[in-house]
Design an enzyme around this catalytic site. Structure first.
Site, PDB file in Angstrom:
ATOM      1  N   ARG A 189     -40.366  -0.231  15.787  1.00  9.86           N
ATOM      2  CA  ARG A 189     -41.443   0.250  14.902  1.00  9.86           C
ATOM      3  C   ARG A 189     -42.815   0.333  15.583  1.00  9.86           C
ATOM      4  O   ARG A 189     -43.846   0.184  14.926  1.00  9.86           O
ATOM      5  CB  ARG A 189     -41.556  -0.626  13.642  1.00  9.86           C
ATOM      6  N   CYS A 237     -40.873   1.113   3.438  1.00  7.16           N
ATOM      7  CA  CYS A 237     -40.775  -0.341   3.592  1.00  7.16           C
ATOM      8  C   CYS A 237     -42.151  -0.902   3.932  1.00  7.16           C
ATOM      9  O   CYS A 237     -42.851  -0.371   4.780  1.00  7.16           O
ATOM     10  CB  CYS A 237     -39.765  -0.688   4.677  1.00  7.16           C
ATOM     11  N   GLU A 307     -45.330  -3.503   7.952  1.00  3.13           N
ATOM     12  CA  GLU A 307     -44.987  -2.281   8.690  1.00  3.13           C
ATOM     13  C   GLU A 307     -46.035  -1.217   8.364  1.00  3.13           C
ATOM     14  O   GLU A 307     -46.425  -0.409   9.208  1.00  3.13           O
ATOM     15  CB  GLU A 307     -43.593  -1.782   8.274  1.00  3.13           C
TER      16      GLU A 307
HETATM   17  N1  EPU Z   1     -30.945  -5.808   0.637  1.00  6.15           N
HETATM   18  C1  EPU Z   1     -30.868  -6.717  -0.379  1.00  6.15           C
HETATM   19  N2  EPU Z   1     -31.760  -6.619  -1.408  1.00  6.15           N
HETATM   20  C2  EPU Z   1     -32.729  -5.659  -1.440  1.00  6.15           C
HETATM   21  C3  EPU Z   1     -32.824  -4.769  -0.383  1.00  6.15           C
HETATM   22  C4  EPU Z   1     -31.920  -4.849   0.657  1.00  6.15           C
HETATM   23  O1  EPU Z   1     -30.000  -7.585  -0.382  1.00  6.15           O
HETATM   24  O2  EPU Z   1     -33.504  -5.643  -2.415  1.00  6.15           O
HETATM   25  C5  EPU Z   1     -29.982  -5.887   1.741  1.00  6.15           C
HETATM   26  C6  EPU Z   1     -29.084  -4.662   1.789  1.00  6.15           C
HETATM   27  O3  EPU Z   1     -27.973  -4.800   0.956  1.00  6.15           O
HETATM   28  C7  EPU Z   1     -28.703  -4.606   3.248  1.00  6.15           C
HETATM   29  C8  EPU Z   1     -29.926  -5.177   3.964  1.00  6.15           C
HETATM   30  O4  EPU Z   1     -30.670  -5.889   2.972  1.00  6.15           O
HETATM   31  O5  EPU Z   1     -27.618  -5.467   3.490  1.00  6.15           O
HETATM   32  C9  EPU Z   1     -30.788  -4.087   4.584  1.00  6.15           C
HETATM   33  O6  EPU Z   1     -31.213  -3.188   3.582  1.00  6.15           O
HETATM   34  P1  EPU Z   1     -31.210  -1.601   3.804  1.00  6.15           P
HETATM   35  O7  EPU Z   1     -29.855  -1.150   4.222  1.00  6.15           O
HETATM   36  O8  EPU Z   1     -31.823  -0.971   2.601  1.00  6.15           O
HETATM   37  O9  EPU Z   1     -32.105  -1.394   5.069  1.00  6.15           O
HETATM   38  P2  EPU Z   1     -33.558  -1.936   5.404  1.00  6.15           P
HETATM   39  O10 EPU Z   1     -33.445  -2.691   6.679  1.00  6.15           O
HETATM   40  O11 EPU Z   1     -34.176  -2.623   4.240  1.00  6.15           O
HETATM   41  C10 EPU Z   1     -34.182   0.128   6.877  1.00  6.15           C
HETATM   42  C11 EPU Z   1     -35.500   0.781   7.152  1.00  6.15           C
HETATM   43  C12 EPU Z   1     -35.765   1.849   6.092  1.00  6.15           C
HETATM   44  C13 EPU Z   1     -34.635   2.869   6.059  1.00  6.15           C
HETATM   45  C14 EPU Z   1     -33.352   2.085   5.733  1.00  6.15           C
HETATM   46  C15 EPU Z   1     -32.137   2.989   5.655  1.00  6.15           C
HETATM   47  C16 EPU Z   1     -36.975  -0.938   8.118  1.00  6.15           C
HETATM   48  C17 EPU Z   1     -38.090  -1.894   7.867  1.00  6.15           C
HETATM   49  N3  EPU Z   1     -36.552  -0.223   7.059  1.00  6.15           N
HETATM   50  O12 EPU Z   1     -34.344  -0.576   5.636  1.00  6.15           O
HETATM   51  O13 EPU Z   1     -36.941   2.516   6.489  1.00  6.15           O
HETATM   52  O14 EPU Z   1     -34.883   3.861   5.083  1.00  6.15           O
HETATM   53  O15 EPU Z   1     -33.138   1.097   6.774  1.00  6.15           O
HETATM   54  O16 EPU Z   1     -31.762   3.395   6.919  1.00  6.15           O
HETATM   55  O17 EPU Z   1     -36.522  -0.817   9.245  1.00  6.15           O
HETATM   56  C18 EPU Z   1     -39.276   2.531   6.256  1.00  6.15           C
HETATM   57  O18 EPU Z   1     -39.299   2.260   7.464  1.00  6.15           O
HETATM   58  O19 EPU Z   1     -40.324   2.724   5.590  1.00  6.15           O
HETATM   59  C19 EPU Z   1     -37.990   2.597   5.606  1.00  6.15           C
HETATM   60  C20 EPU Z   1     -37.873   2.738   4.302  1.00  6.15           C
END
Ligand code: EPU
Length: 314
Positions: A189, A237, A307
């Site tokens: 990031r 995020c 972020e």
């Molecule tokens: N999870 C929970 N509860 C929640 C949210 C997530 O338990 O309320 C769990 C999910 O089930 C999963 C894990 O946390 O096991 C990760 O969640 P998710 O797959 O939604 O991915 P993330 O790491 O939260 C990242 C990027 C997003 C991108 C998504 C999809 C970052 C900080 N975020 O989210 O990017 O859309 O993957 O690929 O790296 C952004 O950067 O603004 C953004 C939205």
């Protein structure tokens, strides 16, 4: 209103803006006292003293030169999707590359040359129209190419720099150069190059694919996103993922979903999103960020780092 204020704009600012305008081409956009809430996806933020939409690289270099001469701070703005502007706004010039001069997308063979102001979603769709695969994940990243490069954005397990071939950049003195991907170090990031350079455009690489398979992949990504992320105004995020646990899961485990300060709410759909339910202020969002950080630190010993980029004054 004090004697040196004119419709909320100081005479100094108004005359500086007029001087700046005179240095730029006639098609450049120059405005004073521009509400930044209009330019951020969170829909919060006070005004910028001046707002510039350069029509060309020459305009951008001229605007940077003017800011340097007059020691006027400047801020680069794309689509405002990863930006939290405080309620007092920004004392300086906001330079926005989301306008026509910087938002083009040209496809040649398996390469796409995209302006910094181009929406990543539009890049994904242009690749699909030309039956080019590998860029489907960009559909789900809000914001512009320039903003995405600056923060090394990613989604669905892929990162923007995975598909970059070369980037055209301008330094703060207006010098332009091209850099090959191999000469650009990136981190999770972040991309340090953009601390003192502005992305003008990038060449992205793709591979030939079938229309149907590309459309199918994009629709799967979009469904995954809509089923796990909120539709209400947000900045994507809000926190970087710490190494120990994804921020969204941590915030969920802390029972913070639905927590609100004014109209700023930790999204019940995804713990790492703060949504503006209508009338939230930047102060509400900052207070909510602080609350979440304190709980994560106190209960799990984890320092959550934002972020989203936070700028401006209270
Ligand atoms: N999870 C929970 N509860 C929640 C949210 C997530 O338990 O309320 C769990 C999910 O089930 C999963 C894990 O946390 O096991 C990760 O969640 P998710 O797959 O939604 O991915 P993330 O790491 O939260 C990242 C990027 C997003 C991108 C998504 C999809 C970052 C900080 N975020 O989210 O990017 O859309 O993957 O690929 O790296 C952004 O950067 O603004 C953004 C939205």
């Amino acid at each position: 209103m004090s004697a040196n204020l004119l419709s909320g704009v100081s005479r100094g600012t108004a005359s500086l803006t007029a001087e700046l305008s005179a240095r730029l081409s006639r098609t450049a956009v120059v405005r004073t006292n521009e509400p930044l809430a209009r330019h951020t996806t969170l829909r919060v933020g006070g005004p910028a003293d001046a707002y510039v939409g350069p029509a060309s690289e020459a305009d951008l270099a001229a605007a940077l030169g003017f800011c340097r001469e007059r020691e006027w701070p400047f801020l680069l703005l794309g689509r405002g999707s990863n930006l939290l502007v405080r309620d007092g706004g920004f004392r300086g010039v906001v330079i926005c590359l989301a306008d026509a001069g910087f938002a083009g997308i040209e496809v040649t063979g398996q390469r796409l040359t995209c302006g910094a102001g181009a929406r990543l979603k539009a890049v994904a769709h242009a690749a699909r129209r030309h039956a080019l695969t590998g860029l489907e994940f960009l559909e789900g990243i809000p914001g512009s190419l320039g903003g995405g490069l600056r923060m090394n954005a990613g989604a669905m397990g892929a990162g923007l720099f995975d598909v970059v071939d070369a980037v055209r950049i301008m330094d703060f003195h207006g010098q332009v150069e091209e850099r090959a991907r191999r000469d650009i170090p990136v981190a999770y990031r972040s991309c340090p190059l953009f601390r003192d350079h502005i992305a003008l455009s990038a060449v992205l690489k793709a591979q030939p694919g079938s229309h149907e398979a590309i459309a199918e992949r994009m629709s799967q990504f979009s469904q995954r996103r809509w089923s796990s992320q909120p539709a209400a105004p947000s900045a994507g995020c809000i926190f970087k993922n710490p190494s120990a646990i994804p921020a969204g899961r941590l915030i969920d485990e802390l029972g913070l979903k639905g927590t609100r300060v004014g109209d700023a709410v930790v999204s019940p759909a995804h713990g790492n999103f703060i949504v503006n339910e209508g009338e939230a202020t930047a102060a509400d969002i900052l207070a909510l960020i602080d609350l979440v950080q304190q709980r994560a630190q106190a209960e799990r010993g984890i320092a959550l780092e934002t972020e989203v980029e936070i700028v401006g004054q209270d």
